[in-house]
Design a protein around this motif. Sequence first.
Motif, short mmCIF file in Angstrom:
data_model
loop_
_atom_site.label_atom_id
_atom_site.label_comp_id
_atom_site.label_asym_id
_atom_site.label_seq_id
_atom_site.Cartn_x
_atom_site.Cartn_y
_atom_site.Cartn_z
N SER A 183 -1.69 40.97 -35.77
CA SER A 183 -0.76 41.63 -34.85
C SER A 183 -1.44 41.81 -33.51
O SER A 183 -2.53 42.37 -33.43
N ASN A 184 -0.81 41.25 -32.47
CA ASN A 184 -1.38 41.34 -31.12
C ASN A 184 -2.81 40.79 -31.06
O ASN A 184 -3.67 41.35 -30.38
N GLY A 185 -3.04 39.72 -31.81
CA GLY A 185 -4.34 39.07 -31.80
C GLY A 185 -5.40 39.75 -32.62
O GLY A 185 -6.55 39.31 -32.64
N LYS A 186 -5.05 40.82 -33.35
CA LYS A 186 -6.01 41.57 -34.15
C LYS A 186 -5.63 41.51 -35.62
O LYS A 186 -4.44 41.49 -35.97
N LEU A 187 -6.65 41.50 -36.49
CA LEU A 187 -6.39 41.51 -37.92
C LEU A 187 -5.86 42.87 -38.36
O LEU A 187 -6.33 43.91 -37.90
N THR A 188 -4.91 42.83 -39.28
CA THR A 188 -4.35 44.06 -39.82
C THR A 188 -4.81 44.32 -41.25
O THR A 188 -4.46 45.34 -41.84
N VAL A 189 -5.60 43.37 -41.79
CA VAL A 189 -6.16 43.50 -43.14
C VAL A 189 -7.61 43.07 -43.08
O VAL A 189 -8.09 42.53 -42.07
N ASP A 190 -8.35 43.29 -44.16
CA ASP A 190 -9.73 42.82 -44.23
C ASP A 190 -9.78 41.32 -44.00
O ASP A 190 -8.88 40.58 -44.42
N ALA A 191 -10.85 40.85 -43.37
CA ALA A 191 -10.97 39.44 -42.99
C ALA A 191 -10.78 38.51 -44.18
O ALA A 191 -10.06 37.50 -44.08
#
Length: 294
Positions: A83-91
Amino acid sequence: MAFNSQHLDTFARDGCAVVNDFLSAPEVHELRARIHELLLEFEPSEHPTVTFPTSADSQVISDQYFFDSSTKASYFLEQHAVSNGKLTVDACKAVNKIGHGVHIVEPLFKELTHSDRVKHIAELLGFQDPRVLQSMVICKQPGIGGAVPMHQDSTFLFTDPPSACGFWIALEDCTLDNGCLHFVPGSHRTTPITRRMVRSSTGEADTEFIDIKPVFSLYPLTGSLEHKEEQNTKSVQVKAGSLVLIHGQVLHLSSHNHSQKSRWIYTFHIVEGSHAYDQRNWLQMPNNTPLTTL
C-alpha cells in the motif's frame, strides 16, 4: 508415479492431467526448505516493490524488473501486500512469486526441471526439441493470495504454431480453500489462441495485448470457436508432490486464497524449439541467447 499412457489419454482429451506422487515426500521437503530460505533472504529495500497483477483487467505489465527476470529468481509481491509503496505484511508473507528463471539459477529446481521423468513426459507428448522457460515458485499467500483469472498459457508464451505446455508441481496440498487450480475440460480442443501479450511496440518496458488470427496447437478443432469463459470448470485438488500437466490452450484459473494456509507450487513451461519464438514475446533471454534446452 510415472507418467503413462492413461495420463497421456487424459491430457489429450481434457487438456489437463494429474500425476500423483510425481515427487517423493523427501523431495518436496527439500524444495520447500529452499523456498523458505529464499523467502527469508528477500530484503525489500534491495528490490523494487513490484506487485504481480492477477485481476482480469490488469494483466498488462509495465516494469523493467519484470522484463529482466527471465534468468533470475526475482521477487514479485501480492497486490494486497503493498500500500502506497510500503509492505503491509511481513516480507516473507508478501511474496506472490519468485521467477522467472528459477530453473537456471537454483540448483535443486534445475535438477528437477531437467530430470529424466520430465524429459520422458516431453517425449511422450511429441516434443522434438523442448525448451524451458518461465519457471516460478508461486506462494499464494494465506488470506491475500490473489485469484488468477481464466487464461491460456500460449497467450503469454507464444510460438508459431503454439506449443506451450505447463508443468505445475504442488509443494503443499492444494484445496478449494487455499486456491487450487480450475480448468475447463476439453477447452484446448475448442478454444483457439486469439490474442497475445507482447512487448510494447513503443520500445518501452511495457506490454500490450494484440489480436491474432485464431490458431490451434497439437489437437484438432472439435467444436465451436467461440470463447466461452462461462463454461463449467473442474477443480484440481491435489496433494503435495503431485504434477498437474497443463496444455497451453486449455482455459484455466486459480481462486483467491481465503484460508490461513499457503499454497506453494513450482511451475515451468516448455515450448517446441523448432517453432518460431519471436522477439515480441515478453520473456526474452539476455544477449539473444536461445531458450534453455530441456
